[in-house]
Write a protein that holds these residues in place. Structure first.
Motif, PDB file in Angstrom:
ATOM      1  N   ALA A  91       0.822  -1.103   0.161  1.00 45.62           N
ATOM      2  CA  ALA A  91       0.030  -0.011   0.043  1.00 45.62           C
ATOM      3  C   ALA A  91       0.801   1.379  -0.106  1.00 45.62           C
ATOM      4  N   ALA A  92       1.870   1.386   0.885  1.00 43.67           N
ATOM      5  CA  ALA A  92       2.877   2.438   0.877  1.00 43.67           C
ATOM      6  C   ALA A  92       3.312   2.757  -0.415  1.00 43.67           C
ATOM      7  N   GLY A 100       3.561   0.493  11.396  1.00 47.99           N
ATOM      8  CA  GLY A 100       4.394   0.218  10.533  1.00 47.99           C
ATOM      9  C   GLY A 100       5.049  -0.930  10.843  1.00 47.99           C
ATOM     10  N   PHE A 101       4.318  -1.565  11.869  1.00 52.38           N
ATOM     11  CA  PHE A 101       4.851  -2.935  12.266  1.00 52.38           C
ATOM     12  C   PHE A 101       4.673  -4.079  11.335  1.00 52.38           C
ATOM     13  N   PRO A 102       3.777  -4.392  10.916  1.00 50.13           N
ATOM     14  CA  PRO A 102       3.163  -5.576   9.989  1.00 50.13           C
ATOM     15  C   PRO A 102       3.662  -5.101   8.508  1.00 50.13           C
ATOM     16  N   TYR A 103       4.742  -5.881   7.794  1.00 47.42           N
ATOM     17  CA  TYR A 103       5.113  -5.146   6.628  1.00 47.42           C
ATOM     18  C   TYR A 103       4.243  -5.976   5.348  1.00 47.42           C
ATOM     19  N   GLY A 104       3.827  -7.084   5.660  1.00 49.14           N
ATOM     20  CA  GLY A 104       3.012  -7.613   4.605  1.00 49.14           C
ATOM     21  C   GLY A 104       1.409  -8.081   5.154  1.00 49.14           C
ATOM     22  N   ALA A 105       1.015  -9.147   4.721  1.00 49.67           N
ATOM     23  CA  ALA A 105      -0.418  -9.496   5.049  1.00 49.67           C
ATOM     24  C   ALA A 105      -0.466  -9.711   6.477  1.00 49.67           C
ATOM     25  N   VAL A 110       5.282 -11.761  11.485  1.00 48.13           N
ATOM     26  CA  VAL A 110       5.030 -10.369  11.465  1.00 48.13           C
ATOM     27  C   VAL A 110       6.393  -9.708  11.856  1.00 48.13           C
ATOM     28  N   TYR A 111       7.425 -10.178  12.169  1.00 46.13           N
ATOM     29  CA  TYR A 111       8.789  -9.614  12.356  1.00 46.13           C
ATOM     30  C   TYR A 111       9.392  -9.799  11.107  1.00 46.13           C
ATOM     31  N   GLN A 112       9.080 -10.092  10.010  1.00 51.95           N
ATOM     32  CA  GLN A 112       9.942 -10.008   8.969  1.00 51.95           C
ATOM     33  C   GLN A 112       9.448  -9.207   7.685  1.00 51.95           C
ATOM     34  N   PRO A 113      10.256  -8.316   7.137  1.00 49.34           N
ATOM     35  CA  PRO A 113      11.748  -8.393   7.421  1.00 49.34           C
ATOM     36  C   PRO A 113      11.929  -7.617   8.689  1.00 49.34           C
ATOM     37  N   ASP A 114      13.056  -8.035   9.295  1.00 49.05           N
ATOM     38  CA  ASP A 114      13.150  -7.322  10.530  1.00 49.05           C
ATOM     39  C   ASP A 114      14.344  -6.011  10.192  1.00 49.05           C
ATOM     40  N   TRP A 115      14.707  -5.484  11.374  1.00 50.94           N
ATOM     41  CA  TRP A 115      15.604  -4.201  11.150  1.00 50.94           C
ATOM     42  C   TRP A 115      17.064  -4.537  10.870  1.00 50.94           C
ATOM     43  N   THR A 116      17.428  -5.713  10.825  1.00 51.82           N
ATOM     44  CA  THR A 116      18.846  -5.946   9.949  1.00 51.82           C
ATOM     45  C   THR A 116      18.721  -5.946   8.473  1.00 51.82           C
ATOM     46  N   TYR A 170      11.087   0.415   3.816  1.00 44.09           N
ATOM     47  CA  TYR A 170       9.685   0.361   4.082  1.00 44.09           C
ATOM     48  C   TYR A 170       9.359   1.818   4.937  1.00 44.09           C
ATOM     49  N   THR A 171      10.042   1.721   6.052  1.00 46.14           N
ATOM     50  CA  THR A 171       9.781   2.695   6.871  1.00 46.14           C
ATOM     51  C   THR A 171      10.248   3.905   6.428  1.00 46.14           C
ATOM     52  N   LEU A 172      10.978   4.155   5.646  1.00 43.46           N
ATOM     53  CA  LEU A 172      11.321   5.555   5.209  1.00 43.46           C
ATOM     54  C   LEU A 172      10.211   5.940   4.248  1.00 43.46           C
ATOM     55  N   GLU A 173       9.882   5.033   3.307  1.00 41.06           N
ATOM     56  CA  GLU A 173       8.506   5.377   2.853  1.00 41.06           C
ATOM     57  C   GLU A 173       7.449   6.088   3.511  1.00 41.06           C
ATOM     58  N   LEU A 174       7.275   5.174   4.561  1.00 41.77           N
ATOM     59  CA  LEU A 174       6.063   5.785   5.406  1.00 41.77           C
ATOM     60  C   LEU A 174       6.620   6.843   6.007  1.00 41.77           C
ATOM     61  N   PHE A 175       7.667   7.406   6.272  1.00 44.66           N
ATOM     62  CA  PHE A 175       7.981   8.697   6.790  1.00 44.66           C
ATOM     63  C   PHE A 175       8.006   9.800   5.726  1.00 44.66           C
ATOM     64  N   ASN A 176       8.047   9.515   4.552  1.00 46.53           N
ATOM     65  CA  ASN A 176       7.927  10.370   3.473  1.00 46.53           C
ATOM     66  C   ASN A 176       6.163  10.675   3.308  1.00 46.53           C
ATOM     67  N   ILE A 177       5.671   9.599   3.579  1.00 46.39           N
ATOM     68  CA  ILE A 177       4.115   9.590   3.617  1.00 46.39           C
ATOM     69  C   ILE A 177       3.542  10.632   4.804  1.00 46.39           C
ATOM     70  N   ILE A 178       3.820  10.212   6.002  1.00 46.50           N
ATOM     71  CA  ILE A 178       3.431  10.797   7.233  1.00 46.50           C
ATOM     72  C   ILE A 178       3.914  12.306   7.224  1.00 46.50           C
TER      73      ILE A 178
END
Length: 396
Positions: free
Chosen positions: A61-62, A90-95, A105-111, A118-126
């Motif tokens: 969606a993002a 922005g916790f659950p990445y997929g389904a 729900v932890y995949q992909p993780d912060w490694t 994904y999180t950068l894109e969420l911040f571009n949106i917010i």
């Protein structure tokens, strides 16, 4: 919606099954606006009262917002409907519905670069969506899952890159933007002590690598979920005070409840079997008389252990189960809930409203609740609003 002392309240739209932007937008129009009308009517507020949306966007969606026209259309729709977005889950990445989620729900993780992108894109949106006087938050997982044995330096590296991006956007848009890491049972860090120790190591890593550690305190904090910290048998006021004293920002507070039972009550053991379902992890934490805590990964592991010699028949005082249940409705005995932790968080905010301006109700398990607890989704969400608003208003 805006509460007293500049605190804002929403419900998290991760409760609605939606993975594409089209599905998400449909849920907002069909469900969120209905909830808005019910809440405003019940509170005798004007229909034009601004109503907040706690947005959940999957990675799919993002990505749809890379088309700037879609974002412009959404902003125009929010203006027309008197709604606004100040936070994204922005916790659950997929389904997140209708499939086996569990540890995925932890995949992909912060490694991973995928989690960072994904999180950068969420911040571009917010950054585009959040009102300037409210700021914008994004919540995310606590780095990783303990079972993954994650490389913490990779977590630090990606989180720091995210902090730098958030800082640049905050300056560009002149908005207070921040990321909230959400501790939960069996996460890379899960309770107050582990979280504080993680942030200490994070700051030490930044200083060792000659990086500016100050932006971490401004841009990365904790998403305090009242269900998760209750599962850890934390005292809410003590926990929030410890974070304050450690200089760790409370980015957002999730209001949610967990199940609680007497682990030695056979009727309670039978009653919680109705909550054993295949979609989400339902960690079980048992507290013993010596204050030690025994953890089980999921309900099936707990049920198996309860029949074996490994079960703590002696000294067990309470068991808490990670299954989000409605804020407004305590389950019938022999089941109990941790609602007092959510009540304590709201009481703390009355004393110290500056602690956190972003509140979000998050009973995402509505679709897998036992039939006895099921009511139409708009009615459930409305009742959660009314319960929360009553708690906020009491004593004023």
């Amino acid at each position: 919606m805006k509460l007293s002392s500049n605190i804002h309240l929403s419900y998290c739209t991760n409760i609605h099954p939606a993975e594409t932007w089209e599905e998400t937008f449909t849920a907002l129009k069909e469900h969120t606006l209905t909830v808005r009308d019910k809440v405003l009517s019940s509170q005798q507020l004007e229909p034009e009262t601004p109503f907040a949306i706690g947005l959940r966007l999957s990675a799919k969606a993002a990505n749809a917002f890379s088309d700037g026209a879609k974002l412009d259309d959404f902003i125009a729709w929010m203006k027309k409907e008197n709604t606004y977005v100040y936070t994204i889950n922005g916790f659950p990445y997929g389904a997140f519905h209708g499939t086996r989620v569990k540890e995925k729900v932890y995949q992909p993780d912060w490694t991973t670069p995928e989690r960072l992108s994904y999180t950068l894109e969420l911040f571009n949106i917010i950054a585009e969506l959040a009102p300037a006087d409210v700021g914008g938050s994004v919540s995310t997982l606590p780095g990783s899952f303990k079972e993954f044995d994650a490389n913490e330096e990779l977590i630090f590296k990606n989180l720091y890159a995210c902090a730098v991006h958030i800082e640049l956007l905050s300056e560009q848009y002149e908005k207070d933007l921040h990321l909230g890491l959400e501790p939960e049972p069996l996460g890379h860090f899960e309770n107050t002590q582990e979280t504080i120790e993680f942030f200490i190591r994070f700051h030490q890593w930044a200083e060792k690598n000659d990086l500016e550690a100050d932006i971490l305190s401004k841009r990365i904090g904790v998403n305090y979920d009242t269900c998760h910290f209750a599962l850890e048998y934390e005292d809410c006021h003590a926990s929030l005070t410890r974070f304050e004293n450690a200089g760790i920002r409370i980015s957002k507070i999730h209001l949610s409840n967990a199940l609680s039972i007497d682990p030695l009550d056979s009727e309670a053991q039978m009653a919680i079997r109705a909550f054993d379902e295949p979609t989400y992890l339902h960690q079980v934490l048992i507290k013993k008389e010596d204050d030690s805590i025994l953890r089980f990964r999921d309900l099936p592991e707990y049920f198996a252990a309860s029949k074996s010699s490994n079960y703590p028949h002696d000294g067990a005082t309470e068991a808490r189960i990670h299954f989000h249940i409605p804020l407004y409705d305590a389950p019938a005995p022999p089941l109990g809930s941790t609602r007092d932790h959510a009540e304590a968080a709201l009481a703390f905010l009355k004393q110290k409203p500056e602690t956190c301006p972003h509140l979000e109700m998050e009973t995402y398990t509505w679709g897998v609740l036992p039939n006895a607890l099921q009511i139409p989704i708009e009615d459930q969400l409305t009742q959660e609003y009314l319960w929360t608003l009553k708690q906020v208003a009491s004593g004023e």
